[in-house]
Design a protein around this motif. Sequence first.
Motif, PDB file in Angstrom:
ATOM      1  N   TYR A 168      15.129 136.712 -52.657  1.00 41.50           N
ATOM      2  CA  TYR A 168      14.417 137.381 -51.458  1.00 41.50           C
ATOM      3  C   TYR A 168      13.305 137.602 -52.472  1.00 41.50           C
ATOM      4  N   ARG A 169      13.212 138.754 -53.366  1.00 40.00           N
ATOM      5  CA  ARG A 169      12.091 139.501 -53.768  1.00 40.00           C
ATOM      6  C   ARG A 169      12.047 138.457 -55.297  1.00 40.00           C
ATOM      7  N   GLY A 170      13.579 137.397 -55.752  1.00 37.33           N
ATOM      8  CA  GLY A 170      13.071 137.155 -56.835  1.00 37.33           C
ATOM      9  C   GLY A 170      12.171 135.992 -56.823  1.00 37.33           C
ATOM     10  N   SER A 171      12.432 135.681 -55.441  1.00 31.78           N
ATOM     11  CA  SER A 171      11.431 134.389 -55.381  1.00 31.78           C
ATOM     12  C   SER A 171       9.821 134.579 -54.805  1.00 31.78           C
ATOM     13  N   GLU A 172       9.160 135.277 -55.179  1.00 28.43           N
ATOM     14  CA  GLU A 172       7.911 136.263 -54.814  1.00 28.43           C
ATOM     15  C   GLU A 172       7.768 136.698 -52.982  1.00 28.43           C
ATOM     16  N   ASN A 173       8.866 137.244 -52.138  1.00 25.69           N
ATOM     17  CA  ASN A 173       9.358 137.241 -51.379  1.00 25.69           C
ATOM     18  C   ASN A 173       9.072 136.094 -49.980  1.00 25.69           C
TER      19      ASN A 173
ATOM     20  N   ASP B 261      16.391 128.158 -47.921  1.00 26.43           N
ATOM     21  CA  ASP B 261      16.783 126.597 -48.434  1.00 26.43           C
ATOM     22  C   ASP B 261      17.843 127.128 -50.087  1.00 26.43           C
ATOM     23  N   THR B 262      17.641 128.511 -50.095  1.00 30.09           N
ATOM     24  CA  THR B 262      19.000 128.808 -51.241  1.00 30.09           C
ATOM     25  C   THR B 262      20.636 128.140 -50.295  1.00 30.09           C
ATOM     26  N   LEU B 263      20.500 129.176 -49.343  1.00 28.11           N
ATOM     27  CA  LEU B 263      21.978 128.964 -48.516  1.00 28.11           C
ATOM     28  C   LEU B 263      22.439 127.949 -48.698  1.00 28.11           C
ATOM     29  N   LYS B 264      21.340 126.739 -47.741  1.00 26.07           N
ATOM     30  CA  LYS B 264      21.715 125.541 -47.399  1.00 26.07           C
ATOM     31  C   LYS B 264      22.080 124.569 -48.840  1.00 26.07           C
ATOM     32  N   MET B 265      21.090 125.249 -50.052  1.00 26.36           N
ATOM     33  CA  MET B 265      21.794 124.435 -51.380  1.00 26.36           C
ATOM     34  C   MET B 265      23.518 124.117 -52.051  1.00 26.36           C
ATOM     35  N   TYR B 266      23.422 125.669 -51.784  1.00 30.69           N
ATOM     36  CA  TYR B 266      24.686 126.083 -52.293  1.00 30.69           C
ATOM     37  C   TYR B 266      26.161 126.758 -51.981  1.00 30.69           C
ATOM     38  N   SER B 267      26.126 126.791 -49.909  1.00 31.51           N
ATOM     39  CA  SER B 267      26.859 126.327 -49.000  1.00 31.51           C
ATOM     40  C   SER B 267      28.591 126.372 -49.363  1.00 31.51           C
ATOM     41  N   ASN B 268      28.232 125.677 -49.924  1.00 33.63           N
ATOM     42  CA  ASN B 268      29.721 124.824 -50.202  1.00 33.63           C
ATOM     43  C   ASN B 268      30.093 125.975 -51.462  1.00 33.63           C
ATOM     44  N   ARG B 269      29.364 126.631 -51.968  1.00 34.63           N
ATOM     45  CA  ARG B 269      29.506 127.822 -53.148  1.00 34.63           C
ATOM     46  C   ARG B 269      29.969 128.929 -52.847  1.00 34.63           C
ATOM     47  N   ILE B 270      29.133 129.649 -51.070  1.00 32.41           N
ATOM     48  CA  ILE B 270      29.139 130.608 -51.327  1.00 32.41           C
ATOM     49  C   ILE B 270      30.782 131.123 -50.363  1.00 32.41           C
ATOM     50  N   VAL B 271      30.860 132.612 -50.903  1.00 29.37           N
ATOM     51  CA  VAL B 271      32.441 133.090 -50.901  1.00 29.37           C
ATOM     52  C   VAL B 271      32.108 134.372 -50.936  1.00 29.37           C
ATOM     53  N   SER B 272      30.525 135.159 -51.292  1.00 31.99           N
ATOM     54  CA  SER B 272      30.750 136.617 -50.809  1.00 31.99           C
ATOM     55  C   SER B 272      28.714 136.845 -50.789  1.00 31.99           C
ATOM     56  N   PHE B 273      28.221 137.708 -49.967  1.00 33.36           N
ATOM     57  CA  PHE B 273      27.147 137.658 -49.483  1.00 33.36           C
ATOM     58  C   PHE B 273      26.795 139.272 -49.667  1.00 33.36           C
ATOM     59  N   HIS B 274      25.666 139.410 -50.787  1.00 33.31           N
ATOM     60  CA  HIS B 274      25.601 140.794 -50.651  1.00 33.31           C
ATOM     61  C   HIS B 274      24.267 141.396 -49.922  1.00 33.31           C
ATOM     62  N   LEU B 275      24.563 142.480 -49.002  1.00 35.91           N
ATOM     63  CA  LEU B 275      23.442 142.102 -47.600  1.00 35.91           C
ATOM     64  C   LEU B 275      22.716 143.315 -47.455  1.00 35.91           C
ATOM     65  N   ARG B 276      21.638 143.359 -47.487  1.00 37.96           N
ATOM     66  CA  ARG B 276      20.168 144.403 -47.773  1.00 37.96           C
ATOM     67  C   ARG B 276      18.853 143.818 -47.047  1.00 37.96           C
ATOM     68  N   GLN B 277      18.689 144.763 -46.248  1.00 36.05           N
ATOM     69  CA  GLN B 277      16.979 144.320 -45.732  1.00 36.05           C
ATOM     70  C   GLN B 277      15.699 144.746 -46.450  1.00 36.05           C
ATOM     71  N   SER B 278      14.762 144.854 -45.924  1.00 32.30           N
ATOM     72  CA  SER B 278      13.071 146.096 -46.251  1.00 32.30           C
ATOM     73  C   SER B 278      12.216 145.362 -45.334  1.00 32.30           C
ATOM     74  N   LYS B 279      11.472 146.835 -45.486  1.00 32.49           N
ATOM     75  CA  LYS B 279      10.064 145.854 -44.213  1.00 32.49           C
ATOM     76  C   LYS B 279       9.036 146.458 -45.613  1.00 32.49           C
ATOM     77  N   ASP B 280       7.795 145.433 -45.094  1.00 25.55           N
ATOM     78  CA  ASP B 280       6.550 145.521 -46.200  1.00 25.55           C
ATOM     79  C   ASP B 280       6.497 145.616 -47.624  1.00 25.55           C
ATOM     80  N   GLY B 281       8.552 145.155 -47.843  1.00 23.98           N
ATOM     81  CA  GLY B 281       8.746 145.186 -49.294  1.00 23.98           C
ATOM     82  C   GLY B 281       9.694 146.081 -49.258  1.00 23.98           C
TER      83      GLY B 281
END
Length: 308
Positions: A213-218, A225-245
């Motif tokens: 999210y941050r690397g693509s200018e929020n 799109d990344t989730l759909k594009m590489y769904s077959n390769r995902i084995v792990s998620f790093h989960l973090r949230q933000s508000k107003d950046g």
Amino acid sequence: MLNRMMDRRHFIGILPLVTLAVSAFKLKFIEHDFPISANEYNWMTFYQRAGKKWGENWNDCLAEFAKTKIPGLEPSIRDVAQIKELAPYLEKHKIQIPSIYVGKSFHEKEEAKKSISDIMDIAEEARQLGCNIVVTNPNPIQWGGGPLKNDDQLFCQSSHLDKLGKELNKMGMKLAYHTHDVELKAGAREFHHVLQNTDPDNLHFCMDVHWMYRGSENSQWAVFDTLKMYSNRIVSFHLRQSKDGIWTETFEPQGDIDYIRFAEEVKKLGIKAHLVIEQCLEENTSVKFGAVKAHQINYNEVKKLFKS
């Protein structure tokens, strides 16, 4: 003051180097039924804010971690000595390590060879503790800015990651590619080159949702799109949230990223991935909870969202 672009390696440097004997225990692992984990980096930022040093006393640190009831820890591992040092305390406090995080360099040939050798040694020790996934974020040329990797360096990096993944496969382990924001610069050429020029059986994907999210200018579109594009390769998620950046102190389903929609998409795509809480603090994060309470909240929110 916490810097927005903290380098994990700078934090890892504070960890003690005393080597202890590896305990004989091995935690069970069930394929596609990963226990939820929390990344060690979170705890480094919480401890720094409190004026303490994570890793100064592993017994005390992991005793506090255990109070959260989060089953797993994803430690940032520097070398074999560190994983040996951690082992007895992981056993004592009944904390699993389904995955480890190892940052190394792969864009220059000789350094890449050494990185492969080092990670294989670390992986052999971690495997004895029940580790299944080795997450790696290839180091940039320079942390915090500087030149991007050229085409020759990108090819060197992708080819050596593929080789490392193939070797880890033989051990029954998975190699997962992780990114921050620098890999998304210049049309995300580094990010796509790595995933387009490696065998999906050798190199999997650890999707760090907020860095995408941050690397693509929020951009949430970039996340989905990344989730759909590489769904077959995902084995792990790093989960973090933000508000107003700004990274929030605790994980919340709604914020800059719509994690309710994200969880729904994950289920629709049939992704069975390791969930790693990485709710970290940065300079302007508000202060309300301590590390234990914040992680108890994080654990409950992630369980409700992804495990229901």
